[in-house]
Motif scaffolding. Structure first.
Motif, short mmCIF file in Angstrom:
data_model
loop_
_atom_site.label_atom_id
_atom_site.label_comp_id
_atom_site.label_asym_id
_atom_site.label_seq_id
_atom_site.Cartn_x
_atom_site.Cartn_y
_atom_site.Cartn_z
N THR A 130 51.79 42.42 43.79
CA THR A 130 50.29 41.51 44.46
C THR A 130 49.30 42.84 44.32
O THR A 130 49.01 42.48 45.51
N PRO A 131 48.85 43.46 44.18
CA PRO A 131 48.42 44.64 43.49
C PRO A 131 46.64 43.59 43.67
O PRO A 131 46.71 43.44 43.41
N SER A 132 45.75 44.86 44.09
CA SER A 132 44.03 44.12 44.15
C SER A 132 43.84 44.25 42.51
O SER A 132 44.34 45.06 41.90
N VAL A 133 43.09 43.51 42.47
CA VAL A 133 42.32 43.86 40.92
C VAL A 133 41.83 44.75 40.43
O VAL A 133 42.56 45.89 39.30
N GLU A 134 41.41 45.60 41.08
CA GLU A 134 40.57 46.62 40.84
C GLU A 134 42.09 48.14 40.63
O GLU A 134 41.94 48.68 39.95
#
Length: 223
Positions: A130-134
């Motif tokens: 679940t990485p950040s979108v950025e």
């Protein structure tokens, strides 16, 4: 034809014909103007224009040289122009990327080495589920750039790097608004990587097409 345009064409002709080669120093301004039958002012403007697009390199106190004419250097001008795209042309940029990137990915299948594949896999693992979108978009850009470089075609690599800018914002917006965008991107990356490990050029091409097309389809649906 404007006088400056004529001067540009004359210098271009010298380079294309081989009279001037990569790394060569141009004759002195007065000598070159006489040789080409041009005014020094028009020649000066032509040199300035050609230096802006990386054909010539003006070195203060040393003279003017033909650059290496390396594709990556020359295509910097494309990247500059692309930055002025309008929002309504993003789909067109994506369509071009959908044509070129799968071809580059297929080419990479036969050339990319195991160490590079291991590095790509490690970077994906480091992102987590679940990485950040950025973070994901930055990793996505790097993932594709490294694969395209592995194709061994510097022109294709430079073209795709120049085209990546206009689609970055679309990818970020998709990640923020489409529920499964992050998981789909990770899944598609792993599928592309798997095809590359198998040295399956057609599977790599297909998964790269699916990957780019998914962003394109989402954007079409939101416009």
């Amino acid at each position: 034809m404007a006088v400056t345009d004529e001067a540009i064409e004359r210098i271009k002709g010298m380079i294309v014909s081989g009279a001037l080669r990569p790394g060569d120093r141009l004759p002195k301004e007065s000598e070159l103007a006489t040789e080409l039958g041009l005014s020094r002012n028009s020649l000066r403007e032509a040199v300035r224009a050609l230096s802006l697009i990386r054909i010539l390199d003006v070195r203060q106190g040393d003279g003017t040289y033909v650059t290496s004419l390396d594709p990556q250097l020359l295509l910097e001008a494309l990247s500059f122009v692309v930055d002025f795209h309008r929002d309504d042309t993003v789909l067109e940029f994506l369509a071009v990327r959908r044509i070129l990137e799968p071809a580059a990915t297929a080419m990479a299948a036969g050339r990319i080495d195991e160490a590079e594949l291991d590095e790509l896999a490690a970077r994906m693992d480091a992102l987590g589920a679940t990485p950040s979108v950025e973070s994901l978009v930055a990793a996505d850009l790097e993932f594709h750039q490294r694969i395209v470089r592995a194709s061994g075609n510097s022109v294709l690599c430079s073209l795709l790097e120049g085209l990546s800018g206009p689609t970055t914002r679309a990818r970020i917006w998709r990640g923020l608004t489409q529920e499964d965008a992050v998981s789909r991107t990770l899944q598609e990356h792993r599928a592309i990587l798997g095809a590359l490990r198998d040295r399956d050029a057609e599977a790599a091409r297909s998964w790269a097409t699916v990957h780019v097309a998914s962003v394109e389809q989402w954007l079409r649906a939101t416009l």
